[in-house]
Design a protein around this motif. Sequence first.
Motif, PDB file in Angstrom:
ATOM      1  N   HIS A  19      33.497  37.164  49.922  1.00 29.43           N
ATOM      2  CA  HIS A  19      33.433  35.840  49.302  1.00 29.43           C
ATOM      3  C   HIS A  19      32.780  35.885  47.927  1.00 29.43           C
ATOM      4  O   HIS A  19      33.220  35.200  47.006  1.00 29.43           O
ATOM      5  CB  HIS A  19      32.701  34.856  50.214  1.00 29.43           C
ATOM      6  CG  HIS A  19      33.431  34.625  51.497  1.00 29.43           C
ATOM      7  ND1 HIS A  19      34.588  33.892  51.579  1.00 29.43           N
ATOM      8  CD2 HIS A  19      33.192  35.062  52.756  1.00 29.43           C
ATOM      9  CE1 HIS A  19      35.032  33.876  52.816  1.00 29.43           C
ATOM     10  NE2 HIS A  19      34.198  34.585  53.559  1.00 29.43           N
ATOM     11  N   ASP A  20      31.738  36.694  47.772  1.00 29.82           N
ATOM     12  CA  ASP A  20      31.058  36.816  46.483  1.00 29.82           C
ATOM     13  C   ASP A  20      31.431  38.167  45.883  1.00 29.82           C
ATOM     14  O   ASP A  20      30.729  39.164  46.048  1.00 29.82           O
ATOM     15  CB  ASP A  20      29.545  36.692  46.654  1.00 29.82           C
ATOM     16  CG  ASP A  20      28.806  36.594  45.327  1.00 29.82           C
ATOM     17  OD1 ASP A  20      29.368  36.984  44.287  1.00 29.82           O
ATOM     18  OD2 ASP A  20      27.648  36.118  45.345  1.00 29.82           O
ATOM     19  N   LYS A  21      32.566  38.183  45.202  1.00 33.29           N
ATOM     20  CA  LYS A  21      33.112  39.427  44.669  1.00 33.29           C
ATOM     21  C   LYS A  21      32.164  40.082  43.666  1.00 33.29           C
ATOM     22  O   LYS A  21      31.983  41.300  43.684  1.00 33.29           O
ATOM     23  CB  LYS A  21      34.471  39.171  44.005  1.00 33.29           C
ATOM     24  CG  LYS A  21      35.546  38.743  44.968  1.00 33.29           C
ATOM     25  CD  LYS A  21      36.844  38.472  44.232  1.00 33.29           C
ATOM     26  CE  LYS A  21      37.928  38.000  45.175  1.00 33.29           C
ATOM     27  NZ  LYS A  21      39.218  37.856  44.487  1.00 33.29           N
ATOM     28  N   GLU A  26      28.726  44.520  42.154  1.00 43.98           N
ATOM     29  CA  GLU A  26      27.438  44.953  41.607  1.00 43.98           C
ATOM     30  C   GLU A  26      26.745  45.923  42.557  1.00 43.98           C
ATOM     31  O   GLU A  26      26.136  46.901  42.121  1.00 43.98           O
ATOM     32  CB  GLU A  26      26.565  43.750  41.287  1.00 43.98           C
ATOM     33  CG  GLU A  26      27.031  43.042  40.037  1.00 43.98           C
ATOM     34  CD  GLU A  26      26.334  41.717  39.761  1.00 43.98           C
ATOM     35  OE1 GLU A  26      25.621  41.186  40.639  1.00 43.98           O
ATOM     36  OE2 GLU A  26      26.534  41.203  38.639  1.00 43.98           O
ATOM     37  N   SER A  27      26.840  45.693  43.844  1.00 49.00           N
ATOM     38  CA  SER A  27      26.261  46.591  44.836  1.00 49.00           C
ATOM     39  C   SER A  27      26.947  47.963  44.787  1.00 49.00           C
ATOM     40  O   SER A  27      26.280  49.002  44.822  1.00 49.00           O
ATOM     41  CB  SER A  27      26.400  45.980  46.232  1.00 49.00           C
ATOM     42  OG  SER A  27      25.997  46.890  47.212  1.00 49.00           O
ATOM     43  N   ASP A  48      37.998  34.924  40.433  1.00 49.57           N
ATOM     44  CA  ASP A  48      37.862  36.236  39.803  1.00 49.57           C
ATOM     45  C   ASP A  48      37.193  36.148  38.430  1.00 49.57           C
ATOM     46  O   ASP A  48      36.867  37.175  37.838  1.00 49.57           O
ATOM     47  CB  ASP A  48      39.243  36.891  39.631  1.00 49.57           C
ATOM     48  CG  ASP A  48      39.891  37.240  40.952  1.00 49.57           C
ATOM     49  OD1 ASP A  48      39.239  37.939  41.752  1.00 49.57           O
ATOM     50  OD2 ASP A  48      41.036  36.820  41.180  1.00 49.57           O
ATOM     51  N   LEU A  49      37.021  34.953  37.918  1.00 49.55           N
ATOM     52  CA  LEU A  49      36.575  34.764  36.542  1.00 49.55           C
ATOM     53  C   LEU A  49      35.264  35.468  36.219  1.00 49.55           C
ATOM     54  O   LEU A  49      35.158  36.135  35.180  1.00 49.55           O
ATOM     55  CB  LEU A  49      36.482  33.271  36.220  1.00 49.55           C
ATOM     56  CG  LEU A  49      36.360  32.903  34.753  1.00 49.55           C
ATOM     57  CD1 LEU A  49      37.464  33.517  33.914  1.00 49.55           C
ATOM     58  CD2 LEU A  49      36.373  31.385  34.601  1.00 49.55           C
ATOM     59  N   SER A  50      34.247  35.364  37.056  1.00 47.78           N
ATOM     60  CA  SER A  50      32.962  35.992  36.737  1.00 47.78           C
ATOM     61  C   SER A  50      33.097  37.515  36.663  1.00 47.78           C
ATOM     62  O   SER A  50      32.474  38.156  35.815  1.00 47.78           O
ATOM     63  CB  SER A  50      31.884  35.596  37.746  1.00 47.78           C
ATOM     64  OG  SER A  50      32.205  36.058  39.040  1.00 47.78           O
ATOM     65  N   CYS A  51      33.922  38.096  37.517  1.00 44.67           N
ATOM     66  CA  CYS A  51      34.145  39.544  37.477  1.00 44.67           C
ATOM     67  C   CYS A  51      34.959  39.944  36.247  1.00 44.67           C
ATOM     68  O   CYS A  51      34.676  40.957  35.607  1.00 44.67           O
ATOM     69  CB  CYS A  51      34.851  40.005  38.737  1.00 44.67           C
ATOM     70  SG  CYS A  51      33.881  39.803  40.242  1.00 44.67           S
ATOM     71  N   LEU A  52      35.954  39.151  35.921  1.00 44.28           N
ATOM     72  CA  LEU A  52      36.776  39.429  34.744  1.00 44.28           C
ATOM     73  C   LEU A  52      35.934  39.409  33.479  1.00 44.28           C
ATOM     74  O   LEU A  52      36.099  40.254  32.596  1.00 44.28           O
ATOM     75  CB  LEU A  52      37.915  38.410  34.641  1.00 44.28           C
ATOM     76  CG  LEU A  52      39.005  38.531  35.700  1.00 44.28           C
ATOM     77  CD1 LEU A  52      39.883  37.286  35.713  1.00 44.28           C
ATOM     78  CD2 LEU A  52      39.833  39.782  35.485  1.00 44.28           C
ATOM     79  N   ARG A  53      35.017  38.458  33.392  1.00 46.47           N
ATOM     80  CA  ARG A  53      34.152  38.356  32.208  1.00 46.47           C
ATOM     81  C   ARG A  53      33.140  39.493  32.141  1.00 46.47           C
ATOM     82  O   ARG A  53      32.729  39.899  31.063  1.00 46.47           O
ATOM     83  CB  ARG A  53      33.446  37.016  32.200  1.00 46.47           C
ATOM     84  CG  ARG A  53      34.369  35.872  31.867  1.00 46.47           C
ATOM     85  CD  ARG A  53      33.638  34.557  31.790  1.00 46.47           C
ATOM     86  NE  ARG A  53      34.521  33.498  31.298  1.00 46.47           N
ATOM     87  CZ  ARG A  53      34.400  32.238  31.626  1.00 46.47           C
ATOM     88  NH1 ARG A  53      33.419  31.843  32.429  1.00 46.47           N
ATOM     89  NH2 ARG A  53      35.241  31.347  31.143  1.00 46.47           N
ATOM     90  N   ALA A  54      32.727  40.020  33.290  1.00 50.88           N
ATOM     91  CA  ALA A  54      31.713  41.071  33.333  1.00 50.88           C
ATOM     92  C   ALA A  54      32.296  42.466  33.121  1.00 50.88           C
ATOM     93  O   ALA A  54      31.610  43.352  32.599  1.00 50.88           O
ATOM     94  CB  ALA A  54      30.979  41.023  34.671  1.00 50.88           C
ATOM     95  N   ALA A  55      33.543  42.671  33.513  1.00 51.78           N
ATOM     96  CA  ALA A  55      34.147  44.006  33.487  1.00 51.78           C
ATOM     97  C   ALA A  55      34.322  44.532  32.078  1.00 51.78           C
ATOM     98  O   ALA A  55      34.589  43.787  31.139  1.00 51.78           O
ATOM     99  CB  ALA A  55      35.502  43.970  34.197  1.00 51.78           C
TER     100      ALA A  55
END
Length: 102
Positions: A19-21, A26-27, A48-55
């Motif tokens: 649920h919290d991708k 990060e783990s 997926d937005l938060s992961c897309l912005r972080a990658a």
Amino acid sequence: HVQARLSELRVPIIRQGVHDKKREIESILLDSGLDWRHCAYIGDDINDLSCLRAAGLSACVADAAQGLANAVHWVTPSVGGHGALRQFVEFVLRAQGHWPEP
């Protein structure tokens, strides 16, 4: 089906139903001694937005949720489920000079 295919491809880390991708990735990154700049991520929806912005490298499929294309580095030519992930892998390998030329 996904589990079997990823195992066949020898993908060492498989997570489904997360649920919290971002927290899960990060783990994995922490355990691997890596950070987001080493991560390529492809998505198709707002979650997926938060992961897309972080990658370090991000992509979305051609039929991704509205606005997602504005948040990524690259958009696949194909829609999800029709070779988009393969296109992203090929895009990365070509950029690294690891894609065999005919």
